[in-house]
Design an enzyme around this catalytic site. Structure first.
Site, PDB file in Angstrom:
ATOM      1  N   GLU A  89      70.498  40.004 -31.091  1.00  0.00           N
ATOM      2  CA  GLU A  89      70.780  38.635 -31.509  1.00  0.00           C
ATOM      3  C   GLU A  89      71.888  38.746 -32.539  1.00  0.00           C
ATOM      4  OE1 GLU A  89      67.413  36.430 -33.094  1.00  0.00           O
ATOM      5  OE2 GLU A  89      68.911  35.425 -34.317  1.00  0.00           O
ATOM      6  N   CYS A 126      69.911  32.593 -38.623  1.00  0.00           N
ATOM      7  CA  CYS A 126      70.706  32.652 -37.387  1.00  0.00           C
ATOM      8  C   CYS A 126      70.935  31.241 -36.857  1.00  0.00           C
ATOM      9  CB  CYS A 126      69.981  33.447 -36.320  1.00  0.00           C
ATOM     10  SG  CYS A 126      68.841  34.660 -36.926  1.00  0.00           S
TER      11      CYS A 126
END
Lengths: 526, 526
Positions: A265, A302
């Site tokens: 990620e 994120c």
């Protein structure tokens, strides 16, 4: 005090001899005790050998035992009590409440996977019974189940020292799938890593899991992390971090004799789309909620909202004004590491120096160790012609794009890279227009949300925390929620097996009481 | 005669201008009419642009329409009648009955995916309902479904001109998933490809699918195939062929700005393990069944039994003797292409020249265009020290390894690469010993079978036609059976969506009558 600076290789706790790592308290800039010794290639070899030895035993344990092991890890983490919270606060600069919340999430995640393991659902057990009388050829008996891929390498993340680190989502999912785990601790929080690692190691011992089910290594450089990804016994990689780091691991994994999946990620600017009716009716409220999402955790999520697209005009001005007011009230915050703060400041400086970018608002200034939020604006034309304006600045920075109209907004969406999230702010009158954006969003986003912000990721069954490249390396997967277990599984078919040799999951009589598929159709729940 | 040498780009049929491809009848060595023009980069661009344009419309059609489209393809293929069978026999050298069987399988596969699409099962619809009163924070409403990845490139396989080519497994799975498909036809059967391509194109038109849902290109070199894998609008690749071809595509896909998944099925020697009691009781019967599997389709199956492991002794001699007798009776066979035959012969010559390898038996000799089966034997020590003896010879060749004992057999299994299948021949007295082999087999094999051979791959729901690298590029997946649809899907979450904007699959009231998951638990079937 249970932080000794030791790595954990199977049942052994030992001091690494390959350089030293020390945590730095980002709030004070002070180096923390103790020093952590980096692993040597021999340590890595030992951890991989143990993980490989453990794999067949571990994956074949009764589901209830594997579930109990996950629950024991959760209990052991809670039993660390304040020592864990304090060490984590010290190493991360995160507020105590945030760390406690993250601990709750980490523990909840382990328990969710325990329940999933107990259900056996993830095995996707399938049976196509024999048809001895079929013409022209009889049909064989065919049964399928998922098994673990093999030992998994997990790289701890800087921004979630608990929930995406030693016993975080990837570790929990991999263990749930029956895969031993070797964690490469993030150098920013080695003490937190050791404490959690000891909680896992204790669970391995207490639950009678094979040695090698779990190991924890420190890396004073890059050699050990790279060696881990390249080791032939490692069959998948989980990573949360920068795009440079993630793509480097992807390249290493693809160049192996046996390429393996990397679940990285990496980066996302999480576009926020403000629609006209919503903006007309609620510009100020959305603006101040936006500012709240932007500064949450110093913007170090994120899913931080790094880009706002809206049609220019007085309503957008009201949104910006409200956000500015809220930001002006928001305190500066300590970032996770001095390096992350310097990166953030460099990103801010680059945007500020950009001729097409205007600074709209700032958060409050703080100490030299702290960073303050910044809100920029630019034009649609600038976003189109300057790809750098579409890059992530990790931290509490966002860019409002003043679009001439909705058609331009749609064009800009088609310019964006893959994203973890996109947020639509809409009222009923916007629905028809919002619908026209959905195809482009579905193609590039893992989670689309309405009248909210991407920060705050539910750990559930319908969560997709993922998205097309470069948000992640593999948009077919999620790193949060129960579906994350599928990262670490592969199917195996058994044809014409005698009952005694079939795995329990596939035996006649359904001894595990699973929901299985017969000829493709789900059986009634047992 | 409906073979015109034309490629199909959306609704257009046109003659390519980039070099020419001609089929060769492998039985006669004669070049077949007509010539097929290769695609230019402009043709490729047009096909990719159309596929991209078609994607959002195609993936959003009602499931029943997508299912009807798959069924129309099946019907149109059958409607081609003898012309298809004859062209395919001519281009492949395969016997008529085999081609008819393969057509049945291709059509059955399309219908299976149609049924799967109608069920909506593959959407994996999940709902975690809101909990507005949850403490400390309310829970959002979160819903998930799978959507197609985007346009898919499919490379036709030489050895299955129907079932793994233009409308074969990957194409059917990708269309079922809602992904437009661009096929790069295999140069060995361009006429078969055109006929099937026209059947698909007709179904696109008759069912009102968007233009670009399907295109078919010929490539006179490698430029078009490579360009297809590298095109930014292509989101996944399906390939069946050589390891060199598959790994080249993997490298191209990994080097893209946006790396994409490649599902390449490449090479497998499909070990056959003969256990002592089975061999004592049935050596001759197993030997002759083995020979039958070995020569099936001139050995040109991915699941062809290329390696036999057994404890040396008189029972193994009886197995070999029976296989030799059966092989001596088996006619030489035309291979798919002259190139494949030459490769086979080179592989045979290399094994024959190996000092540790003995020729045990041959099939009957035939014409210069034909190849005959060959059975070799070697020792466990030779297999261990000569990795080349573990490589695939594509065709009817197999190597029996005389092992000193079962422990050595297990060690050899651990030396083997990833495989599509492994076959155990066991009697009840062998069960305990066979069980000890299962962990090693599960780790490296997609389908493990008992008292049979891997040839003959059922198209069902519990089939895994896949396996760890290098059997395939991605052991998490199958290329045969309904689970193949998951190759081409990714999950998307919808958070706090108003009902009007939710996809049908996720709406309250379950209008599609799907089996969905609520809080992770499967609803009772609607």
């Amino acid at each position: 005090m249970n932080v000794f600076g030791e790595m954990l290789i199977g049942s052994a706790a030992l001091r690494g001899t390959n350089g030293a790592i020390r945590a730095v308290n980002p709030a004070t800039g002070e180096t923390m005790e103790p020093a952590f010794g980096g692993a040597t290639p021999a340590d890595l070899e030992r951890a991989c050998a143990l993980a490989w030895q453990a794999f067949d035993t571990f994956r074949d344990l009764p589901l209830a035992e594997r579930a109990g092991f996950l629950e024991a890890i959760a209990a052991n983490i809670l039993a660390l009590g304040d020592e864990l919270v304090e060490r984590c606060v010290g190493e991360s600069g995160l507020p105590r409440a945030r760390v406690e919340g993250e601990r709750g999430r980490t523990v909840g995640q382990l328990r969710m996977f325990a329940a999933l393991v107990r259900s056996g659902d993830f095995l996707d057990a399938r049976i196509d019974p024999a048809q001895p009388d079929r013409k022209p050829l009889p049909r064989v008996d065919l049964r399928m189940r998922n098994i673990g891929l093999g030992p998994v390498a997990v790289f701890g993340a800087s921004n979630f020292p608990l929930a995406f680190s030693v016993a975080g989502g990837d570790t929990a999912a991999a263990l749930a799938a029956g895969c031993p785990v070797i964690v490469k601790a993030h150098s920013a929080h080695p003490g937190t890593s050791e404490l959690v690692g000891r909680a896992v190691r204790q669970a391995v011992a207490d639950c009678g899991m094979p040695e090698g089910t779990f190991s924890l290594l420190y890396d004073s450089g890059r050699e050990i992390g790279q060696g881990l990804v390249c080791d032939r016994r490692i069959k998948a990689v989980g990573f949360t971090g920068s795009r440079a780091g993630g793509t480097a691991l992807m390249r290493l994994a693809a160049a192996r004799d046996e390429p393996i999946p990397v679940y990285a990620e990496m980066s996302s600017i999480n576009p926020v789309l403000l629609f006209p009716a919503a903006l007309a009716n609620r510009a100020a409220a959305i603006g101040s909620a936006f500012a709240g999402s932007l500064v949450l955790g110093a913007g170090q999520f994120c899913t931080n909202p790094g880009l706002v697209l809206a049609v220019d005009g007085p309503d957008l001005d009201r949104f910006i004004a409200a956000a500015a007011v809220a930001l002006a009230d928001s305190p500066a915050a300590t970032m996770l590491t001095p390096g992350i703060r310097l990166s953030y400041e460099a990103g801010i400086a680059a945007f500020a120096a950009h001729p097409a970018v205007r600074i709209e608002a700032h958060g409050r200034a703080g100490t030299p160790q702290q960073a303050r939020a910044t809100l920029f604006s630019t034009t649609a034309a600038a976003l189109r012609s300057h790809p750098a304006l579409r890059d992530e600045i990790f931290g509490a920075a966002s860019l409002v794009v003043r679009c001439p109209d909705l058609a331009t907004m749609r064009e800009l969406v088609e310019l964006l890279d893959g994203q973890l999230t996109a947020a639509l702010h809409i009222d009923t009158a916007d629905h028809a227009e919002a619908r026209r954006f959905l195809p482009a969003l579905e193609r590039r986003v893992g989670r689309i949300l309405v009248n909210g912000f991407g920060t705050g990721v539910e750990v559930g069954h319908a969560m997709v925390h993922g998205g097309p490249y470069p948000a992640t390396s593999d948009g077919r997967s999620t790193s949060v929620g129960s579906a994350a277990i599928f990262r670490f599984l592969r199917p195996v078919s058994y044809q014409d097996f005698p009952e005694q040799l079939l795995p329990e999951a596939l035996k006649p009589g359904n001894p595990l009481a699973l929901v299985r598929r017969t000829d493709g159709v789900l059986d009634a729940a047992a």
